[in-house]
Each structure stands twice: as C-alpha cells, then as structure tokens.
Motif scaffolding. Structure first.
Motif, short mmCIF file in Angstrom:
data_model
loop_
_atom_site.label_atom_id
_atom_site.label_comp_id
_atom_site.label_asym_id
_atom_site.label_seq_id
_atom_site.Cartn_x
_atom_site.Cartn_y
_atom_site.Cartn_z
N CYS A 42 -4.00 8.80 -5.80
CA CYS A 42 -2.61 8.36 -5.71
C CYS A 42 -2.11 7.89 -7.05
O CYS A 42 -2.88 7.59 -7.96
N GLN A 43 -0.79 7.80 -7.11
CA GLN A 43 -0.14 7.19 -8.26
C GLN A 43 1.05 6.39 -7.75
O GLN A 43 1.81 6.88 -6.92
N LEU A 44 1.18 5.17 -8.25
CA LEU A 44 2.35 4.34 -7.97
C LEU A 44 2.80 3.77 -9.30
O LEU A 44 2.06 3.01 -9.95
N VAL A 45 3.99 4.17 -9.73
CA VAL A 45 4.56 3.67 -10.98
C VAL A 45 5.92 3.07 -10.64
O VAL A 45 6.77 3.75 -10.06
N VAL A 46 6.11 1.80 -10.99
CA VAL A 46 7.36 1.10 -10.73
C VAL A 46 7.89 0.53 -12.04
O VAL A 46 7.19 -0.22 -12.72
N SER A 47 9.10 0.93 -12.40
CA SER A 47 9.74 0.46 -13.63
C SER A 47 8.82 0.62 -14.84
O SER A 47 8.71 -0.27 -15.67
N GLY A 48 8.12 1.75 -14.92
CA GLY A 48 7.24 2.04 -16.04
C GLY A 48 5.86 1.42 -15.96
O GLY A 48 5.01 1.70 -16.79
N GLU A 49 5.60 0.56 -14.97
CA GLU A 49 4.30 -0.09 -14.80
C GLU A 49 3.45 0.72 -13.82
O GLU A 49 3.84 0.90 -12.66
N THR A 50 2.30 1.22 -14.27
CA THR A 50 1.39 1.95 -13.39
C THR A 50 0.60 0.94 -12.58
O THR A 50 -0.16 0.14 -13.14
N ARG A 51 0.77 0.98 -11.27
CA ARG A 51 0.10 0.03 -10.38
C ARG A 51 -1.11 0.64 -9.67
O ARG A 51 -2.07 -0.06 -9.39
N ILE A 52 -1.02 1.91 -9.34
CA ILE A 52 -2.14 2.64 -8.76
C ILE A 52 -2.23 3.96 -9.51
O ILE A 52 -1.23 4.64 -9.68
N SER A 53 -3.43 4.30 -9.94
CA SER A 53 -3.65 5.58 -10.62
C SER A 53 -5.08 6.02 -10.36
O SER A 53 -6.02 5.40 -10.87
N GLY A 54 -5.26 7.04 -9.54
CA GLY A 54 -6.59 7.52 -9.24
C GLY A 54 -6.95 7.29 -7.78
O GLY A 54 -6.12 7.44 -6.89
N ARG A 55 -8.19 6.88 -7.56
CA ARG A 55 -8.70 6.73 -6.20
C ARG A 55 -7.86 5.74 -5.40
O ARG A 55 -7.47 4.68 -5.91
N CYS A 56 -7.61 6.10 -4.14
CA CYS A 56 -6.83 5.24 -3.24
C CYS A 56 -7.20 5.58 -1.82
O CYS A 56 -7.84 6.59 -1.55
N SER A 57 -6.79 4.75 -0.89
CA SER A 57 -6.88 5.11 0.52
C SER A 57 -5.46 5.40 0.99
O SER A 57 -4.49 4.91 0.41
N TYR A 58 -5.37 6.24 2.02
CA TYR A 58 -4.05 6.61 2.51
C TYR A 58 -4.10 6.91 3.99
O TYR A 58 -5.17 7.14 4.56
N GLN A 59 -2.92 6.92 4.59
CA GLN A 59 -2.75 7.29 5.99
C GLN A 59 -1.45 8.08 6.09
O GLN A 59 -0.42 7.66 5.56
N ILE A 60 -1.52 9.24 6.73
CA ILE A 60 -0.33 10.06 6.96
C ILE A 60 -0.02 10.03 8.45
O ILE A 60 -0.90 10.24 9.28
N GLU A 61 1.24 9.77 8.78
CA GLU A 61 1.67 9.70 10.18
C GLU A 61 2.43 10.96 10.56
O GLU A 61 2.82 11.74 9.70
N LYS A 62 2.66 11.13 11.84
CA LYS A 62 3.46 12.26 12.31
C LYS A 62 4.83 12.20 11.66
O LYS A 62 5.40 11.13 11.50
#
Length: 143
Positions: A42-62
């Motif tokens: 995953c990647q999460l970047v907010v206002s230029g700040e990288t908060r998540i980059s690489g391994r992550c857990s996730y859940q996809i819903e219908k």
C-alpha cells in the motif's frame, strides 16, 4: 578451573544464548490478521507526507470499498481484547478507508498514528490504476 565448571560470565553467556535460541526470530513471527484481511502493498501519502509505503494489511468489501492499515497496526480480538466501545479501540499505525459515495469515491484516515477515528476526509477521489487520488491525498493498494 576443573573440567565441567564454568565461570560466572560463561554461565551468563550460555543462559543468554539458550534464551535467544528458544524463541523464533522476529521475521519468522507472523503478525496475525482479523478474518477477511490480507497482506498486500500500500501507499498513503497526505499533503506530501508518506504515511504508509510497502507492506500493509487490507480488506476489500463488496462494491469495491476498501481499507488499508500500516504494518504495525493492532486489531481488537487479535492483538488486544475485543473493544465493546470506541473508547476501547487502539491504533498503532496509520490507516485509510476508500468508499463509494454515490457516483464518486471518497475516503478518510487518521492524522496521528494513535487516532482511531477518521479525522481527515477527502471527497471526489479519482481512480488512477491501483490508486485513488484527490486534493492532497494518494491512497494505493496492490494485492
């Protein structure tokens, strides 16, 4: 020193080695996930700040809604007892949610690692490959 006798330092080292080798290495210990969650990138970047980059857990819903969690995230019922109210929830990493809002996509996330509520919100996210992008935010999931 007679055969079979050890110095105090030798006994201390032997005890430390015995303890060290009795536990699995840190990388061998697998962080458990709640039912329905998987490991991805995953990647999460907010206002230029990288908060998540690489391994992550996730859940996809219908319907395609999904959430991502940083790799250090903890989960109720897995890492700590089930919380019966929001006051009992814990967070140890950043997270984000992307969901369908009518004809558009929207999302929210925590601004601080220990926050369990979504205090940052984004409307009108547009899809760019595996990412959803909006003003000041980029949320990506590769699974």
């Amino acid at each position: 020193m007679r055969s079979g006798q050890y110095s105090k330092a030798g006994r201390t080292i032997a005890a430390a080695l015995a303890i060290a080798f009795s536990f699995p290495p840190a990388q061998a210990a697998q962080h458990r996930l709640p039912s329905g969650y998987k490991w991805g990138r995953c990647q999460l970047v907010v206002s230029g700040e990288t908060r998540i980059s690489g391994r992550c857990s996730y859940q996809i819903e219908k319907g395609g809604d999904f959430n991502i969690q940083g790799p250090k995230q903890v989960f109720a019922g897995v890492d700590y007892p089930d919380a019966h109210s929001g006051a009992g929830e814990m967070s140890k990493d950043y997270w984000a949610v992307v969901y369908k809002d009518g004809d558009t996509w929207a999302g929210y996330s925590n601004a601080d690692i220990d926050e369990t509520h979504g205090d940052e919100r984004w409307d009108d996210l547009r899809r760019e490959g595996a990412c959803f992008v909006g003003k000041d935010v980029r949320i990506c999931l590769w699974h």
